[in-house]
Enzyme design. Sequence first.
Site, short mmCIF file in Angstrom:
data_model
loop_
_atom_site.label_atom_id
_atom_site.label_comp_id
_atom_site.label_asym_id
_atom_site.label_seq_id
_atom_site.Cartn_x
_atom_site.Cartn_y
_atom_site.Cartn_z
N LYS A 1 -5.68 -5.27 40.18
CA LYS A 1 -5.53 -6.66 39.68
C LYS A 1 -6.72 -7.52 40.08
O LYS A 1 -7.26 -8.27 39.26
CB LYS A 1 -4.22 -7.27 40.23
CG LYS A 1 -2.97 -6.57 39.80
CD LYS A 1 -1.73 -7.30 40.28
CE LYS A 1 -1.59 -7.31 41.80
NZ LYS A 1 -1.36 -5.95 42.35
N ARG B 1 4.22 0.70 20.74
CA ARG B 1 2.82 0.83 20.33
C ARG B 1 2.43 -0.18 19.26
O ARG B 1 1.27 -0.60 19.16
CB ARG B 1 2.56 2.25 19.83
CG ARG B 1 2.65 3.29 20.92
CD ARG B 1 2.43 4.68 20.37
NE ARG B 1 1.09 4.80 19.78
CZ ARG B 1 0.69 5.87 19.10
NH1 ARG B 1 1.52 6.88 18.91
NH2 ARG B 1 -0.53 5.92 18.60
N ASP C 1 -3.04 -12.65 44.91
CA ASP C 1 -2.12 -12.09 45.90
C ASP C 1 -0.84 -12.89 46.07
O ASP C 1 0.25 -12.38 45.85
CB ASP C 1 -2.82 -11.92 47.26
CG ASP C 1 -2.00 -11.04 48.18
OD1 ASP C 1 -1.54 -9.97 47.74
OD2 ASP C 1 -1.81 -11.43 49.35
N HIS D 1 3.74 -11.83 43.92
CA HIS D 1 2.58 -11.05 44.35
C HIS D 1 1.82 -10.67 43.08
O HIS D 1 2.19 -9.73 42.37
CB HIS D 1 3.02 -9.81 45.11
CG HIS D 1 1.86 -8.91 45.50
ND1 HIS D 1 0.94 -9.27 46.46
CD2 HIS D 1 1.48 -7.69 45.04
CE1 HIS D 1 0.05 -8.31 46.58
NE2 HIS D 1 0.36 -7.34 45.73
#
Length: 307
Positions: free
Chosen positions: A161, A246, A179, A140
Amino acid sequence: MTKFIVKDIVDKFGYDVLAGKDGINRAVKIYGINRPGLELAGFDFEKNNINRRVILLSNKEQLFVNTLSEKVKKERYEYILNENIPMIILTEKFTDKILLEIAEKHSCPVVRASNITTSRLYQLVLEFFDEHFAPATEEHASLINVFGKGILLRGKSGIGKSEMTLELIKKNHLFVGDDRIIIKQRNNRLYGQSHEMLKNLIEVRGLGILDLSKIYGLQVLLDETKIDLVIELIHLDDEQYKSIDRLGIEYKYIKILDTKVPIITVPVTYGRNVSELVETAVSKLKLDEAGISCLKILQERFEEYSK
């Protein structure tokens, strides 16, 4: 997986069917091609195997059967031509008509491949087999090709998305699917494509289902792409956010169908241009693949400054 039959191979390569047309819908159940040297010599350890490979006969097989009498040839052909063999492919160098007579009796399709070397024929047929026998799974997610790299966008439902995919398409990147993404593993690499039912379609909240081929044209579409990077979209309040590296010293990897693929996590919040972050992530991936590390550049500058 849809049923794979002899007719699929014949139609794909335009082979001439010389015999056994009644068996054109036989199922091809096993990956691979068999050059039946042992079988033609009278030894077949798979005689009772109900799932057999496609057979390929070319020059070396022709040279061997030329040493046999007509009686022995018939015996050997009868020996290998049973209902479990899906089909036989002949190159131009195999021309024994006795094989065709016996194949017709067994309704075993025999086809002729013309104007191609045996090695090239072997390669092309196996590549076609890969499309049907490759391990597959469904994700998905959204899939888009950015700067030549296949990017799988994952995240919780409603995170955006599809909206980010639309933004990337406006920037001239290529849409593969939304999808429901079908992922296949070929030669230890991952390839993704849209589920056939949703091809060219994208769902955007508030707008509904959009057909991108009608809105932007076929030039923004790509049937399939290699998957080079997975981008996981998360909310700033997600627990994952606290564990994000980071500095991005090295990629983390996830395994899809036994193949490792790099994954990065990108926080999503209002006002943050995530589509540009995706483009930048792809550019960074390309630099890393070229052996150029931005962190290493920073470290070198720090060392120079510290002197």
